[in-house]
Design a protein around this motif. Structure first.
Motif, PDB file in Angstrom:
ATOM      1  N   ASP A 660       0.822  -1.201   0.000  1.00 15.48           N
ATOM      2  CA  ASP A 660       0.000   0.000   0.000  1.00 15.48           C
ATOM      3  C   ASP A 660       0.860   1.257   0.000  1.00 15.48           C
ATOM      4  OD1 ASP A 660      -1.559   2.022   2.210  1.00 15.48           O
ATOM      5  OD2 ASP A 660      -2.628   1.372   0.426  1.00 15.48           O
ATOM      6  N   SER A 661       0.571   2.181  -0.924  1.00 15.62           N
ATOM      7  CA  SER A 661       1.423   3.346  -1.108  1.00 15.62           C
ATOM      8  C   SER A 661       1.374   4.286   0.093  1.00 15.62           C
ATOM      9  CB  SER A 661       1.013   4.098  -2.374  1.00 15.62           C
ATOM     10  OG  SER A 661      -0.338   4.504  -2.293  1.00 15.62           O
ATOM     11  N   ASP A 662       0.202   4.474   0.703  1.00 15.50           N
ATOM     12  CA  ASP A 662       0.103   5.372   1.845  1.00 15.50           C
ATOM     13  C   ASP A 662       0.949   4.871   2.999  1.00 15.50           C
ATOM     14  OD1 ASP A 662      -1.623   6.926   0.411  1.00 15.50           O
ATOM     15  OD2 ASP A 662      -3.427   6.000   1.238  1.00 15.50           O
ATOM     16  N   MET A 663       0.876   3.582   3.266  1.00 16.95           N
ATOM     17  CA  MET A 663       1.676   3.014   4.347  1.00 16.95           C
ATOM     18  C   MET A 663       3.161   3.086   4.008  1.00 16.95           C
ATOM     19  SD  MET A 663       1.444  -0.818   5.959  1.00 16.95           S
ATOM     20  CE  MET A 663       2.579  -1.356   7.242  1.00 16.95           C
ATOM     21  N   THR A 664       3.517   2.860   2.738  1.00 15.06           N
ATOM     22  CA  THR A 664       4.919   2.926   2.326  1.00 15.06           C
ATOM     23  C   THR A 664       5.459   4.330   2.515  1.00 15.06           C
ATOM     24  OG1 THR A 664       4.561   1.162   0.717  1.00 15.06           O
ATOM     25  CG2 THR A 664       6.493   2.552   0.409  1.00 15.06           C
ATOM     26  N   ASP A 665       4.719   5.333   2.071  1.00 12.20           N
ATOM     27  CA  ASP A 665       5.164   6.712   2.227  1.00 12.20           C
ATOM     28  C   ASP A 665       5.326   7.071   3.693  1.00 12.20           C
ATOM     29  OD1 ASP A 665       5.052   6.872  -0.495  1.00 12.20           O
ATOM     30  OD2 ASP A 665       3.110   7.888  -0.562  1.00 12.20           O
ATOM     31  N   SER A 666       4.411   6.613   4.524  1.00 11.61           N
ATOM     32  CA  SER A 666       4.500   6.907   5.955  1.00 11.61           C
ATOM     33  C   SER A 666       5.744   6.266   6.565  1.00 11.61           C
ATOM     34  CB  SER A 666       3.238   6.391   6.666  1.00 11.61           C
ATOM     35  OG  SER A 666       3.364   6.532   8.058  1.00 11.61           O
ATOM     36  N   THR A 667       6.041   5.023   6.176  1.00 11.42           N
ATOM     37  CA  THR A 667       7.230   4.360   6.717  1.00 11.42           C
ATOM     38  C   THR A 667       8.496   5.078   6.283  1.00 11.42           C
ATOM     39  OG1 THR A 667       6.054   2.243   6.670  1.00 11.42           O
ATOM     40  CG2 THR A 667       8.451   2.161   6.882  1.00 11.42           C
ATOM     41  N   PHE A 668       8.574   5.488   5.031  1.00 10.55           N
ATOM     42  CA  PHE A 668       9.732   6.248   4.556  1.00 10.55           C
ATOM     43  C   PHE A 668       9.912   7.518   5.387  1.00 10.55           C
ATOM     44  CE2 PHE A 668       9.723   3.982   0.357  1.00 10.55           C
ATOM     45  CZ  PHE A 668      11.052   3.595   0.413  1.00 10.55           C
ATOM     46  N   ALA A 669       8.834   8.247   5.585  1.00  6.63           N
ATOM     47  CA  ALA A 669       8.925   9.508   6.321  1.00  6.63           C
ATOM     48  C   ALA A 669       9.369   9.283   7.757  1.00  6.63           C
ATOM     49  CB  ALA A 669       7.565  10.220   6.285  1.00  6.63           C
ATOM     50  N   ARG A 670       8.859   8.252   8.401  1.00  4.87           N
ATOM     51  CA  ARG A 670       9.232   7.988   9.798  1.00  4.87           C
ATOM     52  C   ARG A 670      10.675   7.526   9.917  1.00  4.87           C
ATOM     53  NH1 ARG A 670       5.178   3.761  11.889  1.00  4.87           N
ATOM     54  NH2 ARG A 670       6.283   4.137  13.866  1.00  4.87           N
ATOM     55  N   LEU A 671      11.139   6.737   8.954  1.00  2.00           N
ATOM     56  CA  LEU A 671      12.543   6.322   8.977  1.00  2.00           C
ATOM     57  C   LEU A 671      13.461   7.524   8.779  1.00  2.00           C
ATOM     58  CD1 LEU A 671      12.439   2.969   6.965  1.00  2.00           C
ATOM     59  CD2 LEU A 671      12.941   3.239   9.399  1.00  2.00           C
ATOM     60  N   LYS A 672      13.089   8.409   7.855  1.00  2.00           N
ATOM     61  CA  LYS A 672      13.920   9.598   7.635  1.00  2.00           C
ATOM     62  C   LYS A 672      13.914  10.499   8.859  1.00  2.00           C
ATOM     63  CE  LYS A 672      15.918  10.723   4.646  1.00  2.00           C
ATOM     64  NZ  LYS A 672      17.355  10.469   4.345  1.00  2.00           N
ATOM     65  N   SER A 673      12.802  10.525   9.576  1.00  3.61           N
ATOM     66  CA  SER A 673      12.757  11.342  10.789  1.00  3.61           C
ATOM     67  C   SER A 673      13.698  10.817  11.867  1.00  3.61           C
ATOM     68  CB  SER A 673      11.325  11.393  11.327  1.00  3.61           C
ATOM     69  OG  SER A 673      10.905  10.119  11.779  1.00  3.61           O
ATOM     70  N   LEU A 674      14.019   9.508  11.811  1.00  6.51           N
ATOM     71  CA  LEU A 674      15.000   8.956  12.752  1.00  6.51           C
ATOM     72  C   LEU A 674      16.412   9.425  12.419  1.00  6.51           C
ATOM     73  CD1 LEU A 674      13.899   5.211  13.170  1.00  6.51           C
ATOM     74  CD2 LEU A 674      13.525   7.097  14.748  1.00  6.51           C
ATOM     75  N   GLY A 675      16.644   9.779  11.145  1.00  5.55           N
ATOM     76  CA  GLY A 675      17.975  10.207  10.738  1.00  5.55           C
ATOM     77  C   GLY A 675      18.781   9.148  10.020  1.00  5.55           C
ATOM     78  N   VAL A 676      18.205   7.964   9.766  1.00  9.86           N
ATOM     79  CA  VAL A 676      18.947   6.914   9.071  1.00  9.86           C
ATOM     80  C   VAL A 676      18.999   7.232   7.583  1.00  9.86           C
ATOM     81  CG1 VAL A 676      18.252   5.209  10.783  1.00  9.86           C
ATOM     82  CG2 VAL A 676      16.901   5.485   8.715  1.00  9.86           C
ATOM     83  N   ARG A 677      19.983   6.621   6.909  1.00 10.98           N
ATOM     84  CA  ARG A 677      20.107   6.781   5.463  1.00 10.98           C
ATOM     85  C   ARG A 677      19.381   5.637   4.766  1.00 10.98           C
ATOM     86  NH1 ARG A 677      24.256   9.669   3.137  1.00 10.98           N
ATOM     87  NH2 ARG A 677      24.700   7.947   1.701  1.00 10.98           N
TER      88      ARG A 677
END
Length: 896
Positions: A660-677
């Motif tokens: 699901d694209s909405d869930m995928t986008d949310s996971t990307f955003a949350r991972l980036k908020s952690l600071g990981v590459r």
């Protein structure tokens, strides 16, 4: 006064009679409910002609006064007795107009009642003033005439006010004041007062009764309207209708739905015998006996319920009827009353459900249940005929890509066309059905000839693989077929399905567009896979899994940028097992989440011991990425080992975008908020990677090794592809890593094309933690390995002179080729620097520095260098082994 009670069926129980206070104030206050509003409007309607009555009284008495006592012309206007008459008549007209046009004027009922009270008081005062004017004039000498006139007005006002207690009170006050003005006698005052009280009491009692009865009637009407509304809703919903007959059995009421079934108006059915319109459905095997048919119930005046009848029409209409006989209080039979339910659509739905239970709604082919029944019957028939039965399991290749790229409507249309082609190929050989999704099954009873089966399978694959045109899109898919042949009398449906499934698995493993017959070895392979799966479930607990680390090196300076964590499995009996084998198994059996977390924790714990400049890369499978708790897991691991989030690089494949694209986008955003590459792994191997780069916040692109290995060969286009990827990544501000670099030729090209980082055996194979820790602390690695598929090179070292940073420096050239050379130099140089190199005994050449590290750098010549210019000298053994293609002559090795 006794307080009466009455019952109303509005769910509120017994209601009390209206109180005295309610009667006195009802007309003056704003209504609280819709019923009170309706009642107030009814009460106001009673006063519509009241001003006309009072006006007529005032006019008649005023005219009588004029005729009997003409007005003297010499009298002034102020002393003219006709002035009050004119004013009161104007007031009567205004009151009449206000009542008549109250709705247009937007007057509320309470405002109208207050106006009426004011009107009664004002008209009474004016009428009294008129009488006093007559008394004070020269024409009237007797107060009797005045009292008579005042009494007439008061009588008319009493008639008007008797229905409303507030108006009655105002009228009583006017009467008392008028009596006091006309006569000072106590007898008159007492009489008027008594009559006023009686009038008010009568008005209050009447108002209480009216309010009580009216409210009861309004409630009953509301209940009747509600019941009628329920009837209308029930009839209009199509779920049923009502009917009624008289004592002769003729219809006295029918719903519109019943008339619609006969295509007539309801009035045309009234007076007809009910039984003439209906007939019992005797076609049913469980029909009632004669004495329990509808005719029996109607003639016996006996209640009945859910009697199935068929309409006496040309259409197939069925009803379920229920009815009860009606008797009056003396026991006389009045007729039947009941309800009917239309069963026509229900029967059609049952037939459709029965069909859907056996056929696929999308393609019209038999579904899984019917195909299983077909297979069971085919096997039973095979046993009787002593002839075998064959089962095809068909799976479409690349169908998921169609759904993901073009959408499910196109996918559904494609399945319908595939079904048509399968039916055409199968013909009379067997029954084709759809199991669900992109899986189909074919049962071929009595067909066991291998040649015919192979021909059918090839034709089936060929026909399915032909292009499709759907909504302007050209769609190409394929098919894989697993074939199992059942022996008569020995094969069961379950075993045949299992064998065909194993054959299909083997066909897909062999490549797309294949067919495969079941072989007993496939069962052993499946069993072995099951055993391996059971071992994998225990591998973590047995500490059989461990993590290896492969260095990732900066292309320009060959410093270690980081390591990629790779899971390994040392089986106690089988030894090392390839990740390609057990990773897919872990994803299928649900172990990938635990294994992924184990790798993440182990890698982060190890990276915490490395220098802060060295990163750790960890792979996330699509299943891990789509886990709702993955971000929390990553955050917890970083917190547990105190690793800076920027040092963790998560490698993600394109498979994560299939969710699901909405869930995928949310996971990307949350991972980036952690600071990981984030790195996109295996770039270029999917079908829409550019769309992913636009969609996801990646920091790096990893170029798949299929583009890197052998990229230096002039017969391949890999170099152009890599150049395009690097250009794209630079434009997007992303790093690039080339995977699978194993030779100096490929390394040279990778550097030339501007790739940021290199990963491959040339800088080291995956190693254990302590060795990786040692390399991480040293920060530099040497490129070691073969130099294959390259142009001829002069392998001996040559001395040269060059100006480095403005200083003339002696340098040494190795691995000289037509395009460049490896230069050993004590001075530090920067990539991109252009220099002139004077080779001793050869002459000058111009080149550009492409990479550099301490003590050495690589230079690319501006023009191709002629190796023939180098003086022939004996070559000495090179510390780098070279693999050259057959068309390159091998130089003779000699000791230096």
């Amino acid at each position: 006064m006794r307080r009466a009670r009455f019952a109303v069926s509005d769910g509120e129980g017994i209601q009390e009679r209206a109180s005295v206070n309610d009667a006195l104030t009802f007309d003056l206050r704003a209504p609280d409910t819709a019923d009170d509003e309706a009642l107030a409007r009814q009460r106001i309607a009673m006063f519509e002609l009241a001003p006309a009555l009072l006006g007529a009284t005032h006019l008649v008495w005023g005219l009588a006064c004029v005729f009997l006592h003409p007005v003297v012309a010499s009298e002034s206007l102020a002393s003219n007795p006709l002035l009050p008459v004119s004013i009161v008549l104007i007031l009567d007209a205004l009151a009449f107009a206000a009542l008549w046009f109250r709705d247009r004027l937007g007057l509320s009922t309470s405002a109208v009642t207050r106006g009426l009270c004011a009107y009664i008081g004002a008209s009474g005062a004016l009428w009294l003033a008129y009488g006093l004017a007559l008394e004070s004039s020269h024409h009237v000498t007797s107060t009797g005439f005045v009292a008579l006139g005042f009494g007439a007005g008061l009588g008319a006002a009493t008639i008007v006010s008797i229905s409303s207690p507030p108006i009655a009170v105002i009228n009583a006050l006017v009467a008392l004041v008028g009596a006091a003005a006309v006569s000072t006698g106590p007898e008159l005052m007492a009489g008027i007062g008594f009559l006023a009280i009686i009038n008010i009491a009568y008005s209050v009692a009447g108002a209480r009764a009216v309010l009580t009865n009216a409210r009861a009637r309004l409630r009953l009407e509301a209940q009747a309207r509600k019941a009628l509304h329920f009837v209308d809703e029930f009839e209009n919903s199509g779920r049923g209708w009502f009917w009624e007959t008289n004592n002769l059995g003729t219809l006295s009421y029918v719903s519109q739905q019943l008339a619609d079934d006969f295509k007539v108006r309801p009035e045309e059915l009234l007076g007809r015998q009910f039984t003439d319109l209906l007939s019992v459905d005797v076609g049913s095997t469980d029909s009632l006996r004669e004495e329990r048919t509808l005719g029996f119930h109607l003639s016996a005046r006996f209640p009945f319920s859910d009697v199935i009848v068929r309409a006496a029409s040309d259409e197939d209409i069925h009803w379920s009827l229920s009815g009860n006989p009606i008797f009056d209080e003396r026991g006389r039979f009045l007729g039947f009353r009941g309800i009917g339910t239309d069963l026509t659509e229900q029967r059609r739905s049952e037939q459709e459900i029965s069909r859907l239970a056996r056929f696929d709604s999308l393609t019209g082919l038999p579904n899984r249940a019917l195909m299983r029944q077909t297979l069971d019957e085919a096997l039973r028939n095979a046993t009787n005929r002593r002839k075998g039965c064959t089962l095809f399991l068909i799976d479409l290749d690349r169908f998921k890509n169609v759904n993901d790229t073009l959408g499910h409507p196109v996918g559904d249309a494609l399945l319908r066309q595939v079904a048509d082609r399968l039916k055409l190929v199968m013909g009379d050989h067997g029954q084709i059905g759809r199991l669900g999704g992109d899986e189909f099954k074919a049962v071929l009873p009595g067909t066991v000839e291998t040649g015919l089966l192979e021909s059918l399978a090839r034709t089936l694959i060929e026909q399915v693989s032909r292009p499709y045109m759907i909504e302007g899109h050209r769609v190409v898919i394929g098919a894989s077929v697993g074939i199992a042949i059942g022996d008569p009398g020995r094969s069961s449906a379950d075993s045949l399905i299992r064998d065909a499934d194993l054959a299909l698995y083997a066909a897909k493993a062999a490549g797309r567009g294949k067919h495969c017959f079941y072989e007993p070895s496939m069962h052993s392979e499946a069993t072995d896979r099951q055993v391996l799966e059971n071992d994998l479930r225990q591998a973590l607990d047995r500490n059989e899994l461990w993590v290896a680390y492969q260095p990732i090196v900066r292309a320009a300076g060959e410093e270690i940028s980081g390591f990629e964590a790779l899971v390994r499995w040392n089986h106690p009996l089988r030894g090392p097992i390839s990740p390609d084998k057990f990773i897919s198994l872990a994803e299928e059996c649900g172990m990938i989440g635990k294994i992924g977390e184990f790798v993440l924790r182990t890698a982060v714990a190890e990276a915490a011991r490395w220098p802060d400049t060295v990163r750790i890369a960890v792979n996330l499978s699509p299943i891990q990425f789509n886990d709702p708790h993955i971000v929390d897991t990553v955050a917890a691991v970083l917190s547990d080992y105190g690793l800076n989030a920027a040092r963790l690089e998560l490698e993600i494949t394109e498979g994560v975008f299939l969710a699901d694209s909405d869930m995928t986008d949310s996971t990307f955003a949350r991972l980036k908020s952690l600071g990981v590459r984030l790195a996109l792994d295996d770039f270029g191997t999917g079908y829409s990677s550019l769309g992913y780069l636009k969609k996801a916040p990646f920091d790096k692109i990893k170029i798949d090794q299929s583009f890197v290995r052998g990229a230096a060969s002039t017969t391949k286009r890999n170099g152009a592809i890599i150049r395009a990827i690097v250009t794209l990544a630079d434009s997007l501000g992303m790093d690039t890593t080339a995977e699978g670099v194993e030779t100096h030729d490929d390394l040279w090209l990778i550097r030339e094309l501007g790739v940021s980082q290199v990963q491959g055996y040339i800088f080291g194979k995956p190693m254990k933690g302590p060795e990786a820790r040692e390399k991480a602390n040293s920060s530099r690695v040497e490129a070691e390995g073969y130099q294959c598929i390259r142009e001829p090179r002069h392998r001996l070292m040559r001395r040269a002179i060059a100006a480095v940073n403005g200083v003339t420096t002696e340098i040494r050239l190795r691995n000289i080729s037509a395009m460049g050379a490896l230069v050993e130099c004590d001075q530090n140089v920067a990539p991109g620097m252009t220099m002139t190199i004077d080779i001793v005994g050869v002459g000058p050449v111009v080149g550009t520095v492409r990479w550099a590290q301490s003590g050495k750098f690589g230079v690319q010549f501006t023009e191709n260098f002629d190796l023939g210019r180098l003086a022939a000298k004996q070559a000495r053994a090179n510390d780098v082994t070279m693999l050259q293609p057959w068309y390159v002559s091998q130089p003779t090795k000699a000791a230096s």
